[in-house]
Design an enzyme around this catalytic site. Structure first.
Site, PDB file in Angstrom:
ATOM      1  N   GLY A  95      32.889  26.371  -0.552  1.00 30.83           N
ATOM      2  CA  GLY A  95      33.534  27.454   0.212  1.00 30.83           C
ATOM      3  C   GLY A  95      33.235  28.822  -0.367  1.00 30.83           C
ATOM      4  N   GLY A 131      33.425  31.954   1.839  1.00 29.87           N
ATOM      5  CA  GLY A 131      34.715  32.346   2.423  1.00 29.87           C
ATOM      6  C   GLY A 131      35.358  33.499   1.673  1.00 29.87           C
ATOM      7  N   GLN A 132      36.543  33.902   2.131  1.00 25.55           N
ATOM      8  CA  GLN A 132      37.261  35.008   1.485  1.00 25.55           C
ATOM      9  C   GLN A 132      37.438  34.748  -0.018  1.00 25.55           C
ATOM     10  OE1 GLN A 132      41.355  37.189   2.455  1.00 25.55           O
ATOM     11  NE2 GLN A 132      41.777  35.226   1.483  1.00 25.55           N
ATOM     12  N   TYR A 149      38.172  16.303  12.547  1.00 30.44           N
ATOM     13  CA  TYR A 149      37.241  17.042  11.688  1.00 30.44           C
ATOM     14  C   TYR A 149      37.975  17.612  10.470  1.00 30.44           C
ATOM     15  CZ  TYR A 149      33.962  20.581  10.103  1.00 30.44           C
ATOM     16  OH  TYR A 149      33.142  21.344   9.322  1.00 30.44           O
ATOM     17  N   GLU A 184      51.306  25.599   3.333  1.00 28.23           N
ATOM     18  CA  GLU A 184      51.480  24.879   4.604  1.00 28.23           C
ATOM     19  C   GLU A 184      52.070  23.492   4.355  1.00 28.23           C
ATOM     20  OE1 GLU A 184      50.748  25.102   8.196  1.00 28.23           O
ATOM     21  OE2 GLU A 184      51.248  27.129   7.603  1.00 28.23           O
ATOM     22  N   LYS A 220      45.587  18.602   4.197  1.00 30.85           N
ATOM     23  CA  LYS A 220      45.707  19.198   2.860  1.00 30.85           C
ATOM     24  C   LYS A 220      46.668  18.415   1.963  1.00 30.85           C
ATOM     25  CE  LYS A 220      43.122  23.009   2.532  1.00 30.85           C
ATOM     26  NZ  LYS A 220      42.261  23.340   1.378  1.00 30.85           N
ATOM     27  N   ARG A 232      39.291  38.975   4.677  1.00 27.33           N
ATOM     28  CA  ARG A 232      39.979  37.900   5.387  1.00 27.33           C
ATOM     29  C   ARG A 232      39.274  37.638   6.722  1.00 27.33           C
ATOM     30  NH1 ARG A 232      42.916  33.289   5.230  1.00 27.33           N
ATOM     31  NH2 ARG A 232      45.151  33.632   5.478  1.00 27.33           N
TER      32      ARG A 232
HETATM   33  P1  NAP Z   1      37.935  30.735   4.496  1.00 29.11           P
HETATM   34  O1  NAP Z   1      37.678  32.198   4.375  1.00 29.11           O
HETATM   35  O2  NAP Z   1      38.138  30.142   5.846  1.00 29.11           O
HETATM   36  O3  NAP Z   1      36.710  29.992   3.793  1.00 29.11           O
HETATM   37  C1  NAP Z   1      36.512  28.612   3.921  1.00 29.11           C
HETATM   38  C2  NAP Z   1      35.196  28.239   3.287  1.00 29.11           C
HETATM   39  O4  NAP Z   1      34.979  26.834   3.479  1.00 29.11           O
HETATM   40  C3  NAP Z   1      33.980  28.938   3.920  1.00 29.11           C
HETATM   41  O5  NAP Z   1      33.038  29.200   2.910  1.00 29.11           O
HETATM   42  C4  NAP Z   1      33.448  27.869   4.868  1.00 29.11           C
HETATM   43  O6  NAP Z   1      32.075  27.994   5.155  1.00 29.11           O
HETATM   44  C5  NAP Z   1      33.685  26.633   4.013  1.00 29.11           C
HETATM   45  N1  NAP Z   1      33.653  25.394   4.795  1.00 29.11           N
HETATM   46  C6  NAP Z   1      34.215  25.143   5.994  1.00 29.11           C
HETATM   47  N2  NAP Z   1      33.921  23.889   6.403  1.00 29.11           N
HETATM   48  C7  NAP Z   1      33.140  23.350   5.439  1.00 29.11           C
HETATM   49  C8  NAP Z   1      32.485  22.108   5.288  1.00 29.11           C
HETATM   50  N3  NAP Z   1      32.558  21.155   6.226  1.00 29.11           N
HETATM   51  N4  NAP Z   1      31.758  21.893   4.182  1.00 29.11           N
HETATM   52  C9  NAP Z   1      31.641  22.851   3.215  1.00 29.11           C
HETATM   53  N5  NAP Z   1      32.221  24.055   3.305  1.00 29.11           N
HETATM   54  C10 NAP Z   1      32.969  24.306   4.401  1.00 29.11           C
HETATM   55  O7  NAP Z   1      39.195  30.321   3.615  1.00 29.11           O
HETATM   56  P2  NAP Z   1      39.874  31.090   2.381  1.00 29.11           P
HETATM   57  O8  NAP Z   1      40.954  31.955   2.918  1.00 29.11           O
HETATM   58  O9  NAP Z   1      38.824  31.641   1.515  1.00 29.11           O
HETATM   59  O10 NAP Z   1      40.609  29.874   1.668  1.00 29.11           O
HETATM   60  C11 NAP Z   1      39.971  29.119   0.632  1.00 29.11           C
HETATM   61  C12 NAP Z   1      40.671  27.784   0.481  1.00 29.11           C
HETATM   62  O11 NAP Z   1      42.032  27.978   0.162  1.00 29.11           O
HETATM   63  C13 NAP Z   1      40.671  26.925   1.731  1.00 29.11           C
HETATM   64  O12 NAP Z   1      40.588  25.581   1.296  1.00 29.11           O
HETATM   65  C14 NAP Z   1      42.028  27.179   2.358  1.00 29.11           C
HETATM   66  O13 NAP Z   1      42.419  26.080   3.133  1.00 29.11           O
HETATM   67  C15 NAP Z   1      42.867  27.340   1.107  1.00 29.11           C
HETATM   68  N6  NAP Z   1      44.043  28.203   1.245  1.00 29.11           N
HETATM   69  C16 NAP Z   1      43.922  29.471   1.722  1.00 29.11           C
HETATM   70  C17 NAP Z   1      45.025  30.301   1.779  1.00 29.11           C
HETATM   71  C18 NAP Z   1      44.934  31.706   2.298  1.00 29.11           C
HETATM   72  O14 NAP Z   1      45.983  32.288   2.608  1.00 29.11           O
HETATM   73  N7  NAP Z   1      43.754  32.300   2.358  1.00 29.11           N
HETATM   74  C19 NAP Z   1      46.279  29.833   1.316  1.00 29.11           C
HETATM   75  C20 NAP Z   1      46.351  28.539   0.806  1.00 29.11           C
HETATM   76  C21 NAP Z   1      45.231  27.750   0.762  1.00 29.11           C
HETATM   77  P3  NAP Z   1      31.559  28.952   6.364  1.00 29.11           P
HETATM   78  O15 NAP Z   1      31.529  30.341   5.775  1.00 29.11           O
HETATM   79  O16 NAP Z   1      30.212  28.394   6.641  1.00 29.11           O
HETATM   80  O17 NAP Z   1      32.533  28.807   7.479  1.00 29.11           O
HETATM   81  O1  G4F Z   2      47.373  34.227   9.695  1.00 31.14           O
HETATM   82  P1  G4F Z   2      47.703  32.867  10.169  1.00 31.14           P
HETATM   83  O2  G4F Z   2      46.764  32.219  11.115  1.00 31.14           O
HETATM   84  O3  G4F Z   2      47.931  32.004   8.865  1.00 31.14           O
HETATM   85  P2  G4F Z   2      48.700  30.634   8.572  1.00 31.14           P
HETATM   86  O4  G4F Z   2      48.839  29.803   9.766  1.00 31.14           O
HETATM   87  O5  G4F Z   2      49.955  30.971   7.841  1.00 31.14           O
HETATM   88  O6  G4F Z   2      47.674  29.898   7.599  1.00 31.14           O
HETATM   89  C1  G4F Z   2      47.051  30.590   6.528  1.00 31.14           C
HETATM   90  O7  G4F Z   2      47.859  30.481   5.381  1.00 31.14           O
HETATM   91  C2  G4F Z   2      48.007  29.141   4.866  1.00 31.14           C
HETATM   92  C3  G4F Z   2      48.907  29.236   3.632  1.00 31.14           C
HETATM   93  O8  G4F Z   2      50.241  29.114   4.014  1.00 31.14           O
HETATM   94  C4  G4F Z   2      46.635  28.605   4.516  1.00 31.14           C
HETATM   95  F1  G4F Z   2      46.755  27.373   3.980  1.00 31.14           F
HETATM   96  C5  G4F Z   2      45.769  28.584   5.762  1.00 31.14           C
HETATM   97  O9  G4F Z   2      44.465  28.141   5.395  1.00 31.14           O
HETATM   98  C6  G4F Z   2      45.666  29.994   6.319  1.00 31.14           C
HETATM   99  O10 G4F Z   2      44.952  30.783   5.405  1.00 31.14           O
HETATM  100  O11 G4F Z   2      49.146  32.882  10.864  1.00 31.14           O
HETATM  101  C7  G4F Z   2      50.290  33.411  10.213  1.00 31.14           C
HETATM  102  C8  G4F Z   2      51.454  33.452  11.198  1.00 31.14           C
HETATM  103  C9  G4F Z   2      51.685  32.150  11.959  1.00 31.14           C
HETATM  104  O12 G4F Z   2      53.049  31.884  11.993  1.00 31.14           O
HETATM  105  C10 G4F Z   2      51.195  32.431  13.374  1.00 31.14           C
HETATM  106  O13 G4F Z   2      51.858  31.707  14.393  1.00 31.14           O
HETATM  107  O14 G4F Z   2      51.143  34.427  12.200  1.00 31.14           O
HETATM  108  C11 G4F Z   2      51.499  33.911  13.463  1.00 31.14           C
HETATM  109  N1  G4F Z   2      50.718  34.609  14.491  1.00 31.14           N
HETATM  110  C12 G4F Z   2      51.245  35.417  15.447  1.00 31.14           C
HETATM  111  N2  G4F Z   2      50.270  35.871  16.246  1.00 31.14           N
HETATM  112  C13 G4F Z   2      49.376  34.565  14.650  1.00 31.14           C
HETATM  113  C14 G4F Z   2      49.097  35.361  15.762  1.00 31.14           C
HETATM  114  N3  G4F Z   2      48.419  33.933  13.946  1.00 31.14           N
HETATM  115  C15 G4F Z   2      47.118  34.128  14.369  1.00 31.14           C
HETATM  116  N4  G4F Z   2      46.137  33.539  13.644  1.00 31.14           N
HETATM  117  N5  G4F Z   2      46.816  34.886  15.463  1.00 31.14           N
HETATM  118  C16 G4F Z   2      47.774  35.522  16.201  1.00 31.14           C
HETATM  119  O15 G4F Z   2      47.453  36.192  17.203  1.00 31.14           O
END
Ligand code: NAP
Ligand code: G4F
Length: 375
Positions: free
Chosen positions: A8, A11-12, A100, A134, A165, A196
């Protein structure tokens, strides 16, 4: 030189973590997916010349659904640390692709752990698993006595993403206990940044607010404005990922700010960054936001202009209503101190998106100039 492998990396979090580890002198390997277009925007600044012998970042094509590929890459890199950040990370999308997401986010974690075991690297390689808030599902009765989710709070995932997860969480813990591996879960609450993904709510908001303020977009459509999230800055959170793997003992850790805010208030804060004040009227799907004041001469909208509506398309079949985490353990045992609060985060994202959208305005102006000269 320490060697790290990041799944990953495009990603961010992967991009900020790669930056941090390179600063610390690591050799960094990253797994990227093959795509029909370039997908390395977030790390291109770290990867100037792949032929440079001093380049300490190496990318490998791969996918978390492909065990053989993962095992080969791990064998080649012999990493001291693996950060498993790769995932289909969008909660709403996981309802459309549940199988998936199970394969990538759940079984993908197992594939990494099992590769380490097969290769006999249990005593060498430390593993960070990107777990998530989550897992808690936002059930009020599962918060601790202080009103937060912590390392001991029960899980109740509310989406295919959360369910996948939770497999990743438990298989990591199981491999730690069964094979004495240094494998840790970081239970991270939402963290955001200018990098992001554009479809997560914070970035969707900051991009839209920048465009609306610059006159490039009329309004933004959002889903549930009542949802509350504990939002931190991704830079602070990747630093904690590294700290987790430097600890003396392998454990699971909550990373959060301890503050929760509604989506509606995030919208308010983003508009305020460009001097625009809003009034929200109506409830549920009929809720809308209108401009009440513009205090920045560069961003003048008509008073009363409607800038936000609710679109139920963005509602989820099951929602996590509220998340708030207790990072006390990380602060006390590892000395983690976040540098950003929510206000700093919104400011950082807004500054970046205004700059980005201004480029579009400049391009439009340049286009008009060329047309005028051609006339
Ligand atoms: P992100 O921006 O969506 O990045 C996800 C990364 O995973 C990207 O590099 C993506 O590649 C890669 N990926 C997706 N499918 C894959 C596959 N099949 N095989 C290999 N790589 C794959 O997510 P992030 O915000 O950086 O989050 C990083 C990790 O922390 C994730 O596991 C997420 O679930 C977890 N997490 C995030 C948050 C949050 O708030 N950001 C909170 C808790 C946990 P592409 O660039 O090609 O799509
Ligand atoms: O930004 P979201 O899509 O993030 P969500 O669902 O909290 O998930 C993110 O945080 C998780 C950690 O708790 C990670 F594990 C996960 O990978 C991801 O990074 O939505 C945040 C909230 C939700 O309640 C959603 O219903 O915002 C609400 N929302 C309202 N309007 C929206 C929208 N979310 C999205 N994506 N788009 C909207 O238009």
């Amino acid at each position: 030189m320490k060697v790290a492998l990041i799944t990953g990396i495009t990603g961010q979090d992967g991009s900020y973590l790669a930056e941090l580890l390179l600063e610390k002198g690591y050799m960094v390997h990253g797994i990227k997916r093959r795509a029909s277009l370039f997908n390395t925007d977030r790390i291109d600044h770290l990867y100037q010349d792949p032929h440079d012998p001093d380049q300490r970042l190496k990318l490998h094509y791969g996918d978390l659904t492909d065990s053989m590929n993962l095992t080969r890459i791990i064998q080649e890199c012999q990493p001291d640390e693996i950060y498993n950040l790769g995932a289909m990370s969008h909660v709403k999308v996981s309802f459309d692709s549940p199988e998936y997401v199970g394969n990538v986010d759940g079984l993908g974690t197992l594939r990494i752990l099992e590769a380490i075991r097969i290769l006999g690297l249990e005593n060498k390689t430390r593993i960070y698993q990107a777990s998530t808030s989550e897992l808690y599902g936002g059930l009020p009765e599962n918060k601790n006595e202080k009103g937060f989710y912590d390392e001991n709070s029960p899980f109740y995932p509310r989406s295919p993403y959360g369910v996948a997860k939770i497999y990743g969480f438990w298989i990591t813990k199981n491999y730690r206990e069964a094979y004495n591996m240094f494998a840790c879960n970081g239970i991270l609450f939402n963290h955001e940044s200018p990098r992001r993904g554009e479809t997560f709510v914070t970035r969707k908001i900051t991009r839209a607010v920048a465009k609306i303020a610059l006159g490039l977009q009329e309004k933004v459509y959002l889903g549930n404005l009542e949802a509350k999230r504990d939002w931190g800055h991704a830079k602070d959170y990747v630093r904690m990922m590294w700290m987790i793997l430097q600890a003396d003992v392998a454990e699971d850790w909550v990373i959060a700010t301890g503050v929760t805010t509604t989506v509606r208030d995030f919208v308010r804060m983003a508009f305020l960054e460009v001097g625009i004040e809003l009034e929200f009227k109506g409830t549920g799907v009929d809720e809308k936001a209108f401009v009440t004041a513009c205090n920045n001469k560069d961003f003048q909208l008509k008073i009363g202009k409607e800038v936000l509506s609710v679109d139920p398309t963005y509602f989820r079949p099951t929602e996590v209503d509220l998340l708030i985490g207790d990072p006390s353990k990380a602060k006390e045992k590892l000395g983690w101190v976040p540098e950003y609060d929510l206000k700093d985060l919104v400011k950082d994202m807004m500054e970046s998106d205004v700059k980005l959208m201004k480029k579009d305005v400049d391009l439009l102006k340049a286009g008009h100039e060329i047309l005028k000269q051609a006339e």
